[in-house]
Design an enzyme around this catalytic site. Sequence first.
Site, PDB file in Angstrom:
ATOM      1  N   ARG A  64       0.843  -1.207   0.000  1.00  0.00           N
ATOM      2  CA  ARG A  64       0.000   0.000   0.000  1.00  0.00           C
ATOM      3  C   ARG A  64       0.873   1.251   0.000  1.00  0.00           C
ATOM      4  NH1 ARG A  64      -4.442   0.618   4.648  1.00  0.00           N
ATOM      5  NH2 ARG A  64      -2.585   1.063   5.876  1.00  0.00           N
ATOM      6  N   LYS A 163      -2.532   6.986   1.320  1.00  0.00           N
ATOM      7  CA  LYS A 163      -2.297   7.259   2.747  1.00  0.00           C
ATOM      8  C   LYS A 163      -1.216   8.337   2.806  1.00  0.00           C
ATOM      9  CE  LYS A 163      -2.094   4.707   7.106  1.00  0.00           C
ATOM     10  NZ  LYS A 163      -3.194   5.415   7.754  1.00  0.00           N
ATOM     11  N   GLU A 196     -15.945   6.535   5.471  1.00  0.00           N
ATOM     12  CA  GLU A 196     -15.200   5.878   6.548  1.00  0.00           C
ATOM     13  C   GLU A 196     -15.126   6.831   7.727  1.00  0.00           C
ATOM     14  OE1 GLU A 196     -11.054   5.333   5.473  1.00  0.00           O
ATOM     15  OE2 GLU A 196     -11.019   7.228   4.388  1.00  0.00           O
TER      16      GLU A 196
HETATM   17  N1  PMP Z   1      -9.161   4.908   7.146  1.00  0.00           N
HETATM   18  C1  PMP Z   1      -8.271   5.863   7.455  1.00  0.00           C
HETATM   19  C2  PMP Z   1      -8.546   7.260   7.046  1.00  0.00           C
HETATM   20  C3  PMP Z   1      -7.115   5.527   8.160  1.00  0.00           C
HETATM   21  O1  PMP Z   1      -6.214   6.469   8.468  1.00  0.00           O
HETATM   22  C4  PMP Z   1      -6.891   4.188   8.530  1.00  0.00           C
HETATM   23  C5  PMP Z   1      -5.646   3.792   9.260  1.00  0.00           C
HETATM   24  N2  PMP Z   1      -5.482   4.447  10.472  1.00  0.00           N
HETATM   25  C6  PMP Z   1      -7.855   3.231   8.209  1.00  0.00           C
HETATM   26  C7  PMP Z   1      -8.980   3.633   7.490  1.00  0.00           C
HETATM   27  C8  PMP Z   1      -7.692   1.800   8.575  1.00  0.00           C
HETATM   28  O2  PMP Z   1      -6.693   1.195   7.783  1.00  0.00           O
HETATM   29  P1  PMP Z   1      -5.787   0.022   8.327  1.00  0.00           P
HETATM   30  O3  PMP Z   1      -6.699  -1.076   8.731  1.00  0.00           O
HETATM   31  O4  PMP Z   1      -4.911  -0.348   7.171  1.00  0.00           O
HETATM   32  O5  PMP Z   1      -5.008   0.552   9.480  1.00  0.00           O
END
Ligand code: PMP
Length: 299
Positions: A64, A163, A196
Site C-alpha cells: 500500500r 495514505k 469511513e
Molecule cells: N481509514 C483511514 C482514514 C485511516 O487512516 C486508517 C488507518 N489508520 C484506516 C482507514 C484503517 O486502515 P488500516 O486497517 O490499514 O489501518
Amino acid sequence: MNFSAPNQFAPDPNLKVFLNGHIVPLAQATINVFDHGLLYGDGVFEGIRAYGGRVFRLEAHLQRLAESARAIRLHIPMTPQELAEATLDTINANRITDGYIRLVVTRGVGYLGVSPARTGNPSVFIIASQIELYPRELYEKGMAIISCSVIRNHPNAVSPRIKSLNYLNNILAKIEALDAGVHEAVMYNHLGYVAECTGDNIFVIRKGVVMTPPTAAGLLEGITRDAVIELLEKRGLPFKEINLTRHDLYVADEAFLTGTAAEVIPVTKIDNRPIGDGQPGMITRQLIADFRNLVNGRG
Ligand code: PMP
C-alpha cells in the site's frame, strides 16, 4: 475544546528511530524545516502493528505504501525488502514485541514553493512505539460516534486511497467528533454515502448481513478491513460491499470500526441513537475474538 493547551505528551527519550539508513536516538531523529513533508504534507506513510514479536501483514502495508507513493509520483529510495528489514531492525532496537510502527516517506528537502521538481532525497523514517487510540473499556462497552459535516476528500482531489501525510480532512472531522464529546466521526462522501471514519473503516450488520462501503465510495483500503472480510468469509457470514446511507447506520443491528490502531471496536451509538439494543452485538464480539486469534497467530 481548546486544542492549543499544553499537554503531557513526552516521547520516551530512549526511543531509537530509523532515519535515512541509520538507527539513531530520538534526539538525533530530526527533519529539516525545508522538508516538503512538513511544509506541504507531501509524503506518504503507513501505520503498522507488531503482535508477539511478529509484524502483522507487513507485505500488505509495504504494497500500500508503494501504491500511495506511486500515486503521488514519489520515489521511495529503498526497496520493499530494505523497508521490511529496517522495520524489523527498528522494533528490535526498541525491544518491542507488541507495538505500533509508523513508517513515513517524505518528499525531502526542497525550495519553498510546492513543486516536487525542486526537492531531492526523500526521507524515510520509522518510529516503533505504542498507541492507544481509544480507551480500553470501549472495546467491551462499545463506542459512540457521530456523523460529521466535513465530507471525505473527493476521490478526484486527493484520493482517500492514498495514505498521505495530508490528514487535514480527517483532522477537521476529528475536531467535530471531539467537540461532540465522542472519539470518532463518520465521514460521508460527496454523494452523501458513508465513506469511513477519521482513522478507521466502518462496517454495519443488518438482518445477519455484514456490510461495508466499497473503495469507490472514497476510503482507505484498510488492511484490517481486508483481514476482517477474510474472517467473515471463513465463518461463512453473508457479506456485501455496498454503498451505505446515514439511514443504513440508523437502522443497523450492529456496527464496528476497523483499523491498525483501533483493531476491531464495537460502535453502539451514532448521532445519539443506540445501534440495535445499544450493546456490542454478537457477530461483532465474535469477530473481535476471531481478530484477536488471527493477530496472535491462532487464526
Ligand atoms: N481509514 C483511514 C482514514 C485511516 O487512516 C486508517 C488507518 N489508520 C484506516 C482507514 C484503517 O486502515 P488500516 O486497517 O490499514 O489501518
